[in-house]
Design an enzyme around this catalytic site. Structure first.
Site, PDB file in Angstrom:
ATOM      1  N   ASP A  11       0.855  -1.203   0.000  1.00  0.00           N
ATOM      2  CA  ASP A  11       0.000   0.000   0.000  1.00  0.00           C
ATOM      3  C   ASP A  11       0.889   1.252   0.000  1.00  0.00           C
ATOM      4  O   ASP A  11       0.869   2.033   0.944  1.00  0.00           O
ATOM      5  CB  ASP A  11      -0.957  -0.016   1.214  1.00  0.00           C
ATOM      6  CG  ASP A  11      -0.240  -0.032   2.554  1.00  0.00           C
ATOM      7  OD1 ASP A  11       0.931  -0.501   2.613  1.00  0.00           O
ATOM      8  OD2 ASP A  11      -0.821   0.442   3.546  1.00  0.00           O
ATOM      9  N   ASP A  15       7.529   3.580   3.013  1.00  0.00           N
ATOM     10  CA  ASP A  15       8.392   2.408   3.200  1.00  0.00           C
ATOM     11  C   ASP A  15       8.016   1.282   2.239  1.00  0.00           C
ATOM     12  O   ASP A  15       8.858   0.470   1.866  1.00  0.00           O
ATOM     13  CB  ASP A  15       8.400   1.930   4.662  1.00  0.00           C
ATOM     14  CG  ASP A  15       7.020   1.635   5.202  1.00  0.00           C
ATOM     15  OD1 ASP A  15       6.039   2.261   4.765  1.00  0.00           O
ATOM     16  OD2 ASP A  15       6.911   0.764   6.087  1.00  0.00           O
ATOM     17  N   ASP A  16       6.761   1.253   1.787  1.00  0.00           N
ATOM     18  CA  ASP A  16       6.377   0.289   0.750  1.00  0.00           C
ATOM     19  C   ASP A  16       7.152   0.560  -0.535  1.00  0.00           C
ATOM     20  O   ASP A  16       7.580  -0.370  -1.231  1.00  0.00           O
ATOM     21  CB  ASP A  16       4.889   0.391   0.414  1.00  0.00           C
ATOM     22  CG  ASP A  16       3.986   0.176   1.601  1.00  0.00           C
ATOM     23  OD1 ASP A  16       3.909   1.080   2.456  1.00  0.00           O
ATOM     24  OD2 ASP A  16       3.351  -0.885   1.661  1.00  0.00           O
ATOM     25  N   ASN A 155       1.446   0.969  17.190  1.00  0.00           N
ATOM     26  CA  ASN A 155       1.718   2.346  16.773  1.00  0.00           C
ATOM     27  C   ASN A 155       0.439   3.141  16.498  1.00  0.00           C
ATOM     28  O   ASN A 155       0.468   4.363  16.538  1.00  0.00           O
ATOM     29  CB  ASN A 155       2.667   2.395  15.555  1.00  0.00           C
ATOM     30  CG  ASN A 155       2.185   1.569  14.374  1.00  0.00           C
ATOM     31  OD1 ASN A 155       1.141   0.928  14.441  1.00  0.00           O
ATOM     32  ND2 ASN A 155       2.949   1.575  13.302  1.00  0.00           N
ATOM     33  N   GLU A 161      -0.863  -2.519  15.764  1.00  0.00           N
ATOM     34  CA  GLU A 161      -0.022  -2.008  14.672  1.00  0.00           C
ATOM     35  C   GLU A 161      -0.929  -1.678  13.483  1.00  0.00           C
ATOM     36  O   GLU A 161      -1.950  -2.350  13.259  1.00  0.00           O
ATOM     37  CB  GLU A 161       1.030  -3.083  14.337  1.00  0.00           C
ATOM     38  CG  GLU A 161       1.994  -2.738  13.225  1.00  0.00           C
ATOM     39  CD  GLU A 161       1.433  -2.975  11.841  1.00  0.00           C
ATOM     40  OE1 GLU A 161       1.858  -2.277  10.900  1.00  0.00           O
ATOM     41  OE2 GLU A 161       0.555  -3.858  11.703  1.00  0.00           O
ATOM     42  N   ASN A 163      -1.081  -2.087  10.049  1.00  0.00           N
ATOM     43  CA  ASN A 163      -1.579  -3.008   9.015  1.00  0.00           C
ATOM     44  C   ASN A 163      -2.642  -3.952   9.571  1.00  0.00           C
ATOM     45  O   ASN A 163      -3.600  -4.308   8.878  1.00  0.00           O
ATOM     46  CB  ASN A 163      -0.429  -3.831   8.421  1.00  0.00           C
ATOM     47  CG  ASN A 163       0.469  -2.984   7.541  1.00  0.00           C
ATOM     48  OD1 ASN A 163       0.057  -1.935   7.040  1.00  0.00           O
ATOM     49  ND2 ASN A 163       1.704  -3.430   7.357  1.00  0.00           N
ATOM     50  N   HIS A 236       9.872  -0.157   7.835  1.00  0.00           N
ATOM     51  CA  HIS A 236       9.235  -1.429   8.203  1.00  0.00           C
ATOM     52  C   HIS A 236       9.222  -2.432   7.036  1.00  0.00           C
ATOM     53  O   HIS A 236       9.627  -3.577   7.169  1.00  0.00           O
ATOM     54  CB  HIS A 236       7.775  -1.188   8.608  1.00  0.00           C
ATOM     55  CG  HIS A 236       7.561  -0.109   9.602  1.00  0.00           C
ATOM     56  ND1 HIS A 236       7.785  -0.292  10.947  1.00  0.00           N
ATOM     57  CD2 HIS A 236       7.126   1.170   9.469  1.00  0.00           C
ATOM     58  CE1 HIS A 236       7.484   0.821  11.604  1.00  0.00           C
ATOM     59  NE2 HIS A 236       7.094   1.729  10.722  1.00  0.00           N
ATOM     60  N   ASP A 237       8.672  -1.965   5.914  1.00  0.00           N
ATOM     61  CA  ASP A 237       8.283  -2.924   4.870  1.00  0.00           C
ATOM     62  C   ASP A 237       9.453  -3.615   4.161  1.00  0.00           C
ATOM     63  O   ASP A 237       9.363  -4.820   3.859  1.00  0.00           O
ATOM     64  CB  ASP A 237       7.373  -2.231   3.854  1.00  0.00           C
ATOM     65  CG  ASP A 237       6.040  -1.848   4.480  1.00  0.00           C
ATOM     66  OD1 ASP A 237       5.734  -2.347   5.576  1.00  0.00           O
ATOM     67  OD2 ASP A 237       5.297  -1.057   3.867  1.00  0.00           O
TER      68      ASP A 237
HETATM   69  C1  BDR Z   1       3.122  -0.320   8.599  1.00  0.00           C
HETATM   70  O1  BDR Z   1       2.102   0.670   8.495  1.00  0.00           O
HETATM   71  C2  BDR Z   1       2.278   1.429   7.331  1.00  0.00           C
HETATM   72  O2  BDR Z   1       2.035   2.778   7.589  1.00  0.00           O
HETATM   73  C3  BDR Z   1       3.672   1.151   6.831  1.00  0.00           C
HETATM   74  O3  BDR Z   1       3.720   1.215   5.407  1.00  0.00           O
HETATM   75  C4  BDR Z   1       3.964  -0.239   7.324  1.00  0.00           C
HETATM   76  O4  BDR Z   1       3.532  -1.222   6.416  1.00  0.00           O
HETATM   77  C5  BDR Z   1       3.888  -0.060   9.886  1.00  0.00           C
HETATM   78  O5  BDR Z   1       3.029  -0.116  10.973  1.00  0.00           O
HETATM   79 CA    CA Z   2       2.887  -0.661   4.122  1.00  0.00          CA
END
Ligand code: BDR
Ligand code: CA
Length: 311
Positions: A11, A15-16, A155, A161, A163, A236-237
């Protein structure tokens, strides 16, 4: 050495976008599928096409689900920017999606090929729908890896989290699908943070992708200074991709993971059972707890400078 054949479900998302480049460099990136998450599906899909175009990637892009299984309109545009890639991207887009049916694409692909590693770094809607459409879908995969969840604090909420929180029903289907889910949670990814020195290396390299990623990281860093999210700025990704291509960089432990769907304060939580007496037959996940962050960051910088397959 044969490269892992990866489909990246994502998505984009700052970071994706980096995860796409990392998959291109270190794996055989078979396709990119998109999902609603950080921003709406039309934007995540456009962003995947932008990255593919900037990097000159051949991987086809298939658009997927526009809504979580239980529809709502939460997103992460306050972090990733209104368009999902930070500041406005000035690019004449020439790449187009190959289909609007990512779920159908995934289901058919794994009937034809037995070597697909699916790496999902957004909400798990597409993956859950593929499992629903073909109950044998997950078992046909070579492996299933997600970036998502947190054993020790979320987060979006104190326990969830992003996702998983965006589509907990989908996550519950995935963790219940009968295969081991390689799980790369916040506890690990929060250690993979780019610094000014990485941005300097990207600027010095001065390639089309290094300039692009440097701008993304600078945006990510600025937002990080203004928004109080403990893991902001973390890449992260890309970690989920590297957990497939370079498992030696990660410490994973077998666990049982359940998804909380009802809790007043805990909806979307990944409940990780770390008790020693969980029977092997009850384990449904390999949960990441440690990472060689400096090597991961070096690999991310290299892929951002040159996303062409490493020889
Ligand atoms: C995940 O949430 C998204 O905002 C980032 O792309 C990552 O996949 C981290 O919590
Ligand atoms: Ca992501």
């Amino acid at each position: 050495m044969t490269r892992a054949a990866i489909v990246l479900d994502c998505d984009p998302g700052l970071d994706d976008a980096v995860a796409i480049l990392v998959a291109s460099r270190y794996a055989d990136l078979v396709a990119i599928t998109t999902v609603n998450g950080n921003v709406s599906l039309d934007k995540t899909t456009r962003n995947a096409l932008v990255v593919a175009q900037v990097a000159g990637l051949d991987a086809p892009v298939h658009a997927g689900s526009a809504q979580p299984l239980v529809p709502h309109s939460l997103d992460a545009s306050h972090i990733h920017g209104e368009n999902g890639l930070g500041a406005d991207i000035d690019i004449a887009l020439t790449r187009r999606v190959v289909s609007d049916d990512a779920v159908g694409f995934l289901v058919e692909l794994v009937k034809e090929r037995d070597d697909i590693h699916l790496v999902a770094v957004g909400p798990l809607t597409n993956v859950a729908l593929a499992i629903r459409r073909d109950p044998r879908f997950a078992s046909r995969l070579r492996s299933l890896t997600i970036m998502g969840g947190a054993a020790c604090g979320g987060n979006v909420t104190p326990t969830a989290e992003f996702n998983i929180f965006i589509d907990p029903e989908a996550a519950a289907i995935v963790f219940d699908c009968g295969v081991i889910v390689r799980t790369i949670p916040l506890d690990l990814t929060k250690h993979v943070i780019a610094h000014a020195a990485h941005v300097d290396q990207l600027r010095a390299a001065d390639t089309s992708t290094s300039r692009f990623v440097a701008d993304l990281l600078v945006y990510y860093g600025r937002i990080g200074a203004t928004v109080k999210v403990p893991t902001l700025g973390a890449l992260h990704d890309p970690c989920a991709v590297l957990a497939v291509t370079n498992p030696e960089l990660f410490g994973l432990v077998p666990r049982h993971v359940d998804i909380e769907l009802d809790g007043q304060h805990t909806r979307g939580m990944t409940v990780v059972d770390a008790r020693r007496n969980v029977e092997p037959a009850d384990q449904n996940a390999l949960v990441g707890y440690s990472v060689d962050a400096s090597r991961v960051l070096r690999m991310i910088v290299d892929a951002s400078i040159d996303p062409r397959p490493a020889t």
